[in-house]
Design a protein around this motif. Structure first.
Motif, PDB file in Angstrom:
ATOM      1  N   THR A 138       0.832  -1.213   0.000  1.00 54.98           N
ATOM      2  CA  THR A 138       0.000   0.000   0.000  1.00 54.98           C
ATOM      3  C   THR A 138       0.862   1.256   0.000  1.00 54.98           C
ATOM      4  O   THR A 138       0.357   2.348   0.264  1.00 54.98           O
ATOM      5  N   LYS A 139       2.146   1.085  -0.285  1.00 57.34           N
ATOM      6  CA  LYS A 139       3.061   2.219  -0.322  1.00 57.34           C
ATOM      7  C   LYS A 139       3.534   2.469  -1.744  1.00 57.34           C
ATOM      8  O   LYS A 139       3.557   1.568  -2.572  1.00 57.34           O
ATOM      9  N   ASP A 140       3.911   3.699  -1.991  1.00 59.90           N
ATOM     10  CA  ASP A 140       4.399   4.058  -3.322  1.00 59.90           C
ATOM     11  C   ASP A 140       5.377   5.213  -3.203  1.00 59.90           C
ATOM     12  O   ASP A 140       5.199   6.119  -2.370  1.00 59.90           O
ATOM     13  N   ASP A 141       6.401   5.171  -4.025  1.00 58.85           N
ATOM     14  CA  ASP A 141       7.350   6.284  -4.123  1.00 58.85           C
ATOM     15  C   ASP A 141       7.328   6.780  -5.561  1.00 58.85           C
ATOM     16  O   ASP A 141       7.969   6.200  -6.442  1.00 58.85           O
ATOM     17  N   PRO A 142       6.578   7.857  -5.835  1.00 57.09           N
ATOM     18  CA  PRO A 142       6.466   8.343  -7.218  1.00 57.09           C
ATOM     19  C   PRO A 142       7.745   8.970  -7.750  1.00 57.09           C
ATOM     20  O   PRO A 142       7.822   9.302  -8.934  1.00 57.09           O
ATOM     21  N   THR A 143       8.769   9.129  -6.903  1.00 56.68           N
ATOM     22  CA  THR A 143      10.026   9.723  -7.366  1.00 56.68           C
ATOM     23  C   THR A 143      10.958   8.697  -8.015  1.00 56.68           C
ATOM     24  O   THR A 143      11.985   9.087  -8.603  1.00 56.68           O
ATOM     25  N   LEU A 144      10.630   7.419  -7.916  1.00 53.04           N
ATOM     26  CA  LEU A 144      11.505   6.395  -8.497  1.00 53.04           C
ATOM     27  C   LEU A 144      11.514   6.517 -10.024  1.00 53.04           C
ATOM     28  O   LEU A 144      10.462   6.609 -10.655  1.00 53.04           O
ATOM     29  N   PRO A 145      12.684   6.508 -10.654  1.00 53.43           N
ATOM     30  CA  PRO A 145      12.748   6.564 -12.124  1.00 53.43           C
ATOM     31  C   PRO A 145      12.285   5.242 -12.729  1.00 53.43           C
ATOM     32  O   PRO A 145      12.425   4.177 -12.127  1.00 53.43           O
ATOM     33  N   THR A 146      11.728   5.304 -13.922  1.00 52.70           N
ATOM     34  CA  THR A 146      11.167   4.099 -14.554  1.00 52.70           C
ATOM     35  C   THR A 146      11.798   3.820 -15.920  1.00 52.70           C
ATOM     36  O   THR A 146      12.518   2.833 -16.079  1.00 52.70           O
ATOM     37  N   LEU A 147      11.534   4.641 -16.916  1.00 48.40           N
ATOM     38  CA  LEU A 147      12.112   4.414 -18.248  1.00 48.40           C
ATOM     39  C   LEU A 147      13.567   4.882 -18.268  1.00 48.40           C
ATOM     40  O   LEU A 147      13.934   5.840 -18.937  1.00 48.40           O
ATOM     41  N   THR A 148      14.395   4.166 -17.548  1.00 46.70           N
ATOM     42  CA  THR A 148      15.797   4.536 -17.381  1.00 46.70           C
ATOM     43  C   THR A 148      16.662   3.935 -18.486  1.00 46.70           C
ATOM     44  O   THR A 148      16.217   3.091 -19.278  1.00 46.70           O
ATOM     45  N   PHE A 149      17.924   4.363 -18.505  1.00 42.50           N
ATOM     46  CA  PHE A 149      18.896   3.768 -19.419  1.00 42.50           C
ATOM     47  C   PHE A 149      19.005   2.271 -19.175  1.00 42.50           C
ATOM     48  O   PHE A 149      19.112   1.480 -20.112  1.00 42.50           O
TER      49      PHE A 149
END
Length: 729
Positions: free
Chosen positions: A42-53
């Motif tokens: 039930t937790k989320d960190d929206p600052t995590l990068p996703t479409l990374t190199f």
């Protein structure tokens, strides 16, 4: 964007500023379904990068590897499928290594810029890597159209048109996903149980692996098992192929007809046959380590009833002149037992010529192959009645909840991320439909534009109801038989048109639901929907290109590929696909199963399948405390052998034994080991076999270096001379 419940607008606005819910909010908004509550964070960190190199490098790398390897092995007599689990496991240490090694440097490419190392390797980019890679784990269904047109019908579609055919069949359904994601992704009632397994593994790897030093790591276990699998496979794969199928009855009575018929694992019924070859065991059936015990029990019962009751009765009673043809076979025959010459009944445009058909005569099948169509009819109708009886109320309730229930915590967390615009889906759908019409009209597919639209309309009609069934029950009814039947009656005499219609009608829905399922995984893991869409689409298009290029490479490298006498590259799956094109397309269902059909009695199997779940459902109502009754699953029991052929009887026996050891013995008595290593073991075995198989081909088989000794004899070497068909005098 889905609007938050009016009573919670203040909470929703406040949510945008925080990373987590308070304990009270978690309790208030959490999913109403326990299996989701205990599995999904039930937790989320929206600052995590996703479409990374790292995503682009590893996602594309694993996508290309899986697409090439799985297409390469698809044409073997026993194919091998390396699952996305391999990419899921291996990308974790590789991504972590890239996070440690790569410099924190920003790269500018015109309007775009990115960091080589945006921080620690995180679970969100890991999910996207796996989604992109897994798009290459299943060979594109339309590749078989290209293969049979080239190999069996002697007409090469061409690389360009073939590529357009593959891309449109694989991507058209992604446009359909847009129309149903609001019903099948956001509502908490749409659980998608299969994705909860993925969620568990992702969370385990990222939340526990680094901190748990009391056990061997999964990655180390993977490397050790893959190394052992690699080394061992040189025996059954090259040096001692008898290990693939050990048929004891043929050893005890090598020249006895009945012993060969019922004992051969490859050409008979597989009694007392087993295998020491992982590739042979899993080639068509998939890994037994991932199939629940209840499902395996149903498959085993169905296997026993069909292989050792129904088939012997029909064959030895000579029903449909069964003994004129092989006991286990998927080829096509004339009435006198000769091989059917399909090209002799077609004109230069591959359309049925009535005069030539009359001269060649009616098509005949082996008794076993004919019965598999009856099994398919029964399995399809049993899914309908079983779903209504066992899950009807639940599905209706879930559908109502999906329409009226408040958003749960996961939907609220996902409101942080912009949804995929509708025009993306519309553009995907319209563009692929137009290109598909062009391919069908201009490149010898012989499916008219209205036929293509009818196939797509069938997918549109079924995608939401079948999606709800899949999201609730984890069972996906297929449209392959229905699509073959419909176009076979509408356009008889057109083989390529039939399989093309089936592909657009069946795979379009499947691909749409694949994207919906992955969007639900992203929903649980809090991945931006746009990034999930991009990862899946790019992975699918790249995999389709590699599938086709690999197929053309195989056609060039292997003379006589798909010839039944080629013991390694006989293309058993593609041959069954070809046979279906003749049965349903060139000749048509009316001449085979309809009023004119020799096998019209098989239509009763629709009724048999529909009625089959009823007595078991009544027993569960009458004896609710008898626990084992609720595990009787008629569609699985009936359809467990539907993959035969091309699957062989000898595969089932060992598959069931290994499954029992994993899902009962180890699961019950060594639960911690099972939880930690069961799926890793399966992926490692697949990987070792795949690497060894590639080396064996390019180092030995391609150069025709054969090892000639008794250990490389075929299963039951005297089978043809003592157990072949008994021809009419």
């Amino acid at each position: 964007m889905h609007e938050a419940h009016p009573a919670d607008k203040a909470a929703a606005a406040d949510l945008e500023k925080r990373l987590d819910f308070t304990p009270e909010e978690v309790e208030r908004y959490n999913s109403p379904y326990e299996v989701v509550r205990v599995t999904v964070s039930t937790k989320d960190d929206p600052t995590l990068p996703t479409l990374t190199f790292r995503f682009w490098v590893l996602g594309i790398f694993f996508n290309c590897v899986l697409a090439f390897v799985n297409q390469f092995f698809w044409y073997r007599a026993t194919p091998l499928t390396v699952t996305g689990l391999v990419a899921q496991l291996l990308s974790y240490p590789l991504g972590s290594a890239m996070a440690r090694i790569l410099p924190d440097k920003r790269v500018n490419l015109g309007l775009f810029s990115f960091s080589l190392n945006p921080g620690p390797f995180n679970v969100k980019e890991h999910v996207l890597i796996t989604v992109c890679a897994t798009a290459g784990a299943s060979t594109a269904y339309a590749v078989d159209i290209v293969a049979i047109k080239r190999v069996f019908y002697g007409s090469d579609l061409g690389f360009g048109p073939s590529l357009l055919l593959i891309l449109t069949t694989q991507c058209l359904g992604y446009g359909l996903a847009g129309m149903c994601r609001r019903f099948l992704v956001r509502p908490s009632a749409m659980i998608w149980p299969a994705q909860l397994v993925n969620v568990t593994l992702f969370r385990t790897l990222h939340e526990e692996e680094e901190g748990d030093k009391s056990h061997m790591s999964r990655i180390r276990f993977f490397v050790i098992v893959a190394g052992c699998s690699f080394a061992y496979y040189f025996l059954p794969g090259y040096l001692a192929s008898f290990l693939s199928t050990i048929s004891l009855l043929c050893y005890f009575a090598p020249r006895n007809r009945v012993a060969n018929l019922i004992g051969s694992g490859n050409r008979g019924l597989g009694l007392l046959s087993f295998s020491l070859d992982w590739n042979y065991i899993t080639g068509f059936l998939g890994t037994p380590l991932a199939v629940p015990l209840w499902a395996q029990a149903n498959i085993f019962v169905g296997f026993l009833l069909i292989l050792y009751v129904l088939i012997p009765i029909g064959y030895f009673s000579n029903i449909w002149d069964a003994q004129k043809y092989p006991i286990f076979d998927s080829d096509l025959y004339r009435e006198n037992g000769d091989v059917y010459d399909t090209m002799a009944i077609l004109d230069e445009n591959l359309l049925l010529d009535e005069t030539k058909y009359a001269a060649e005569g009616q098509l005949r099948l082996s008794y076993f192959f004919a019965i598999t169509y009856g099994i398919g009819f029964a399995a399809l109708s049993s899914v309908i009645s079983h779903t209504i009886l066992y899950h009807g109320k639940e599905i209706v309730q879930r559908f109502r909840e999906a329409r009226s229930s408040d958003d749960d915590i996961h939907a609220r967390l996902m409101d942080r991320y912009p949804e995929v615009p509708d025009w993306w889906y519309i553009a995907m759908f319209v563009t692929n439909t137009i290109v598909a019409i062009i391919v069908c009209e201009l490149f010898g597919i012989d499916l008219p534009w209205w036929g293509l639209l009818l196939a797509v309309a069938m997918s549109v009609f079924f995608i939401v109801p079948i999606g709800i069934i899949t999201a609730v029950t984890n069972q996906m009814p297929g449209l392959n038989i229905i699509t073959e039947l419909v176009i076979g009656f509408i356009l008889p005499g057109r083989a390529i048109a039939n399989v093309t219609f089936k592909t657009y009608g069946y795979i379009t829905m499947v691909q749409g639901l694949n994207l919906v399922s992955d969007l639900k995984l992203g929903h649980y893991m809090k991945i931006p929907p746009r990034h999930m869409f991009i990862a899946q689409t790019i992975g699918t298009m790249l995999a389709g290109l590699i599938n086709l290029a690999t197929s053309y490479l195989m056609f060039y490298l292997i003379p006589g590929i798909c010839n039944e006498n080629n013991k390694v590259w006989s293309c058993d799956s593609t041959r069954v696909f070809y046979s279906a094109s003749v049965i349903w397309g060139a000749i048509g269902p009316n001449r085979m199963f309809g009023s004119e059909g020799y096998y019209s009695a098989l239509n009763w199997w629709f009724l048999i399948g529909f009625l089959a779940p009823i007595p078991f459902w009544l027993l569960t109502r009458r004896f609710p405390n008898v626990k084992w009754l609720k595990y009787i699953h008629t569609p699985v029991l009936i359809g467990g052998t539907a993959i035969m052929p091309p699957a062989k009887a000898g595969m089932y026996t060992t598959w069931i034994i290994i499954g029992f050891i994993s899902q009962f013995i180890v699961y019950r008595y060594r639960r911690e080991l099972w939880s930690r290593f069961n799926y890793v073991l399966s992926a490692a075995m697949d990987s070792g076999v795949a690497i060894a198989g590639l080396i064996i081909f390019f180092a030995f088989q391609y150069w025709e270096f054969e090892v000639d000794w008794w250990g490389n004899q075929p299963d039951c070497p005297h089978f043809k001379e003592v157990a072949g068909p008994i021809l009419a005098s």
